[in-house]
Motif scaffolding. Structure first.
Motif, PDB file in Angstrom:
ATOM      1  N   UNK A  49       6.510  34.120  -3.865  1.00 19.42           N
ATOM      2  CA  UNK A  49       7.779  34.851  -3.825  1.00 19.42           C
ATOM      3  C   UNK A  49       8.960  33.910  -3.581  1.00 19.42           C
ATOM      4  N   UNK A  50       8.781  32.925  -2.709  1.00 14.65           N
ATOM      5  CA  UNK A  50       9.880  32.007  -2.417  1.00 14.65           C
ATOM      6  C   UNK A  50      10.210  31.147  -3.629  1.00 14.65           C
ATOM      7  N   UNK A  51       9.191  30.873  -4.454  1.00 16.28           N
ATOM      8  CA  UNK A  51       9.427  30.086  -5.664  1.00 16.28           C
ATOM      9  C   UNK A  51      10.272  30.886  -6.655  1.00 16.28           C
ATOM     10  N   UNK A  52       9.937  32.166  -6.787  1.00 22.41           N
ATOM     11  CA  UNK A  52      10.558  32.944  -7.856  1.00 22.41           C
ATOM     12  C   UNK A  52      11.840  33.639  -7.420  1.00 22.41           C
ATOM     13  N   UNK A  53      12.020  33.820  -6.111  1.00 23.94           N
ATOM     14  CA  UNK A  53      13.115  34.666  -5.656  1.00 23.94           C
ATOM     15  C   UNK A  53      14.333  33.858  -5.255  1.00 23.94           C
ATOM     16  N   UNK A  54      15.484  34.384  -5.528  1.00 25.75           N
ATOM     17  CA  UNK A  54      16.739  33.762  -5.085  1.00 25.75           C
ATOM     18  C   UNK A  54      17.057  34.254  -3.676  1.00 25.75           C
ATOM     19  N   UNK A  55      16.155  33.938  -2.757  1.00 27.70           N
ATOM     20  CA  UNK A  55      16.323  34.355  -1.368  1.00 27.70           C
ATOM     21  C   UNK A  55      16.286  33.120  -0.473  1.00 27.70           C
ATOM     22  N   UNK A  56      16.897  33.224   0.680  1.00 29.77           N
ATOM     23  CA  UNK A  56      16.914  32.094   1.605  1.00 29.77           C
ATOM     24  C   UNK A  56      16.237  32.449   2.921  1.00 29.77           C
ATOM     25  N   UNK A  57      15.622  31.443   3.522  1.00 28.43           N
ATOM     26  CA  UNK A  57      15.055  31.606   4.858  1.00 28.43           C
ATOM     27  C   UNK A  57      16.208  31.500   5.859  1.00 28.43           C
ATOM     28  N   UNK A  58      16.296  32.484   6.754  1.00 30.39           N
ATOM     29  CA  UNK A  58      17.407  32.474   7.715  1.00 30.39           C
ATOM     30  C   UNK A  58      16.935  32.336   9.161  1.00 30.39           C
ATOM     31  N   UNK A  59      15.609  32.463   9.385  1.00 30.70           N
ATOM     32  CA  UNK A  59      15.079  32.328  10.743  1.00 30.70           C
ATOM     33  C   UNK A  59      13.579  32.120  10.657  1.00 30.70           C
ATOM     34  N   UNK A  60      13.003  31.547  11.698  1.00 28.81           N
ATOM     35  CA  UNK A  60      11.546  31.449  11.783  1.00 28.81           C
ATOM     36  C   UNK A  60      11.109  31.913  13.160  1.00 28.81           C
ATOM     37  N   UNK A  61       9.853  32.353  13.251  1.00 29.34           N
ATOM     38  CA  UNK A  61       9.319  32.812  14.531  1.00 29.34           C
ATOM     39  C   UNK A  61       7.806  32.596  14.504  1.00 29.34           C
ATOM     40  N   UNK A  62       7.255  32.191  15.639  1.00 30.83           N
ATOM     41  CA  UNK A  62       5.802  32.010  15.713  1.00 30.83           C
ATOM     42  C   UNK A  62       5.208  33.100  16.599  1.00 30.83           C
ATOM     43  N   UNK A  63       4.073  33.636  16.159  1.00 28.69           N
ATOM     44  CA  UNK A  63       3.411  34.708  16.906  1.00 28.69           C
ATOM     45  C   UNK A  63       1.942  34.318  17.104  1.00 28.69           C
ATOM     46  N   UNK A  64       1.447  34.340  18.359  1.00 29.99           N
ATOM     47  CA  UNK A  64       0.021  34.052  18.562  1.00 29.99           C
ATOM     48  C   UNK A  64      -0.826  35.152  17.922  1.00 29.99           C
ATOM     49  N   UNK A  65      -1.884  34.744  17.236  1.00 30.03           N
ATOM     50  CA  UNK A  65      -2.773  35.729  16.595  1.00 30.03           C
ATOM     51  C   UNK A  65      -3.865  36.073  17.605  1.00 30.03           C
ATOM     52  N   UNK A  66      -3.560  37.050  18.447  1.00 30.12           N
ATOM     53  CA  UNK A  66      -4.495  37.472  19.489  1.00 30.12           C
ATOM     54  C   UNK A  66      -5.171  38.750  19.022  1.00 30.12           C
ATOM     55  N   UNK A  67      -6.435  38.625  18.634  1.00 28.45           N
ATOM     56  CA  UNK A  67      -7.148  39.809  18.155  1.00 28.45           C
ATOM     57  C   UNK A  67      -7.693  40.614  19.335  1.00 28.45           C
ATOM     58  N   UNK A  68      -7.430  41.922  19.296  1.00 34.81           N
ATOM     59  CA  UNK A  68      -7.869  42.826  20.348  1.00 34.81           C
ATOM     60  C   UNK A  68      -8.782  43.889  19.757  1.00 34.81           C
ATOM     61  N   UNK A  69      -9.889  44.163  20.454  1.00 31.93           N
ATOM     62  CA  UNK A  69     -10.766  45.275  20.057  1.00 31.93           C
ATOM     63  C   UNK A  69     -10.263  46.513  20.786  1.00 31.93           C
ATOM     64  N   UNK A  70      -9.957  47.555  20.031  1.00 34.06           N
ATOM     65  CA  UNK A  70      -9.362  48.755  20.644  1.00 34.06           C
ATOM     66  C   UNK A  70     -10.030  50.022  20.122  1.00 34.06           C
ATOM     67  N   UNK A  71     -10.043  51.047  20.972  1.00 35.59           N
ATOM     68  CA  UNK A  71     -10.672  52.323  20.601  1.00 35.59           C
ATOM     69  C   UNK A  71      -9.940  53.443  21.330  1.00 35.59           C
TER      70      UNK A  71
END
Lengths: 302, 302
Positions: free
Chosen positions: A65-87
């Protein structure tokens, strides 16, 4: 401001949106292209999409998408991938007979699930959030659990049975906010600039391009090849460098690259993740338009 | 010599095997890791697996295997990805109501199918060859067609209804033959060497590494990042260079890279595709052992 994001509600992408734009309105879309189309159409002002994961590397659909789209990145954010088992509340770990999640999440949690729930059936669904929703909404949810982001438990009223069950405890995903804006966010002391470079005839020329950064003491923090699709071995490169496009050395380097005859497209300058907004030192008037250097690609496919 | 390959019979990988080893025995395996495991166990002497496609780029599962496996690339071969629509003999294009194939193939042929068979149902299956086999073996195959490699029509007794129906007419896949051998094939005048390099602290150091090649007039033909999995932004690089590891400049460059403290692993030297075996000029005794430079990685994860 309304942000499109990769939904449904409760995905890691929604968690990223809450970090990058705490006050922003979110609107879920089923795919990355659908979220970015909403921005192109003007239905949303920006979109938050995953770009890169510490285990799996870059996210192909976002790169395309970034290759084909005329869009710009305006911010970045990192999120820990914490997998939770839930019921559903009241379900004990002992009684779980079926586990739902996205195939990647089931894969990442395969070892834990095999040790703790060797008898449970694993059922792949469209997303981690869809798994949580299905557990919450199923007519009969006895013994059914979902692997999802911690946020999904809150959203769907589920109870956490175990958390951090992924193979890679420190896994992190980097998300970016993408917008049609031509003016990058104002310069801070710690920015990143993303470029898309087409070195043309083979990656040999890439060395000349990278040297333009090194010779100016500009750190190259990422470099990813992406096929142009034209022929075997023909690639363009996503390059992240430290610094804002308004910094004179960055500007000079990008101009020099255009002078080398390489197609270079500016994808955005934005604060590096890790700085809280109040720590950012704005060195230019906020939102002041920046006249970009002449780096729009001379090669249409760059 | 027995070659493991990504099956079932009739895949593009089998077509690659027939090109790279015309007299070789083939044994199909359901996945790339299964084919390479057969080589590691000694059940097969070598394996032929896809490495890179001109449209989709590198094949992730093969990259992952090359990182973790103590296997070497011993040959490469390019195969045009020519998608053919095939059905049981006697089936006309007009009567096709269902089309089976691998999801990637259906995706690549989506435009042609939408124009020519707008009413047909598209059904994804495990591989292009499995689609052909299902059409050939189904009890009722009236109106059913498969999109697969031309080879599959021969193997399964199907008739071609249309060929070259993919979006990218010139699409090509590069396959490699992988073996446990420590001794690369003898030097020819046109070889390629594959390396796996871990620059350590960010890709900035990558420039120093690439300079070792450029300064010796060694062409870098490919450069791909691959996540180490350790942390966000940590990558190793697959680098293809022109020339054989026995060529003094190549050997010197690889030694120099090891001297920079970067983890560098030798993945193989092999003739570049495009030379027929009878055209190859062997400059050393065939099969003579080569003493490799001290480039085994000092970093276990390189």
């Amino acid at each position: 401001m309304t942000y499109a994001y990769l939904g449904p509600e409760g995905t890691f992408t929604q968690a990223a949106l809450r970090r990058v734009a705490p006050g922003g309105q979110g609107r879920p879309f089923p795919t990355v292209p659908a979220a970015l189309d909403a921005v192109r159409r003007g239905d949303c002002e920006a979109a938050v999409v995953p770009l890169e994961n510490s285990v799996k590397g870059v996210v192909p659909v976002t790169m395309d998408q970034l290759v084909s789209a005329e869009l710009h990145i305006t911010a970045e954010v990192e999120v820990p991938v914490t997998f939770t088992l839930m019921a559903r509340p009241g379900t004990g770990l002992d009684s779980v007979t079926e586990v739902l999640s996205h195939p990647h999440a089931l894969d990442q949690c395969a070892r834990w699930l095999a040790e703790q729930l060797p008898e449970a059936r694993l059922r792949p669904v469209d997303s981690t959030a869809a798994a949580a929703r299905e557990v919450a909404e199923a007519a009969s949810a006895a013994g059914v659990a979902a692997v999802a982001a911690p946020l999904a438990a809150d959203l769907y009223g589920l109870a956490s049975l175990a958390t951090g069950i992924g193979l890679r405890a420190g896994a992190v995903t980097r998300f970016v906010s993408v917008a049609p804006a031509w003016f990058p966010p104002a310069r801070t002391w710690l920015d990143r600039t993303s470029l898309l470079v087409n070195p043309g005839d083979g990656p040999g020329r890439l060395v000349d391009i990278l040297t333009e950064f090194c010779s100016r003491d500009i750190e190259v923090s990422r470099l990813h090849s992406w096929p142009t699709g034209d022929r075997l071995g023909s690639y363009r490169y996503f390059i992240d460098i430290d610094g804002h496009i308004e910094n004179p050395p960055v500007r000079e380097a990008v101009s020099a690259i255009a002078g080398l005859g390489a197609g270079a497209r500016f994808l955005g300058s934005y604060p590096r993740w890790g700085r809280r907004p109040e720590e950012l030192v704005h060195t230019g008037p906020a939102g002041a338009p920046v006249s970009l250097p002449p780096t729009r690609s001379p090669h249409p496919g760059a």
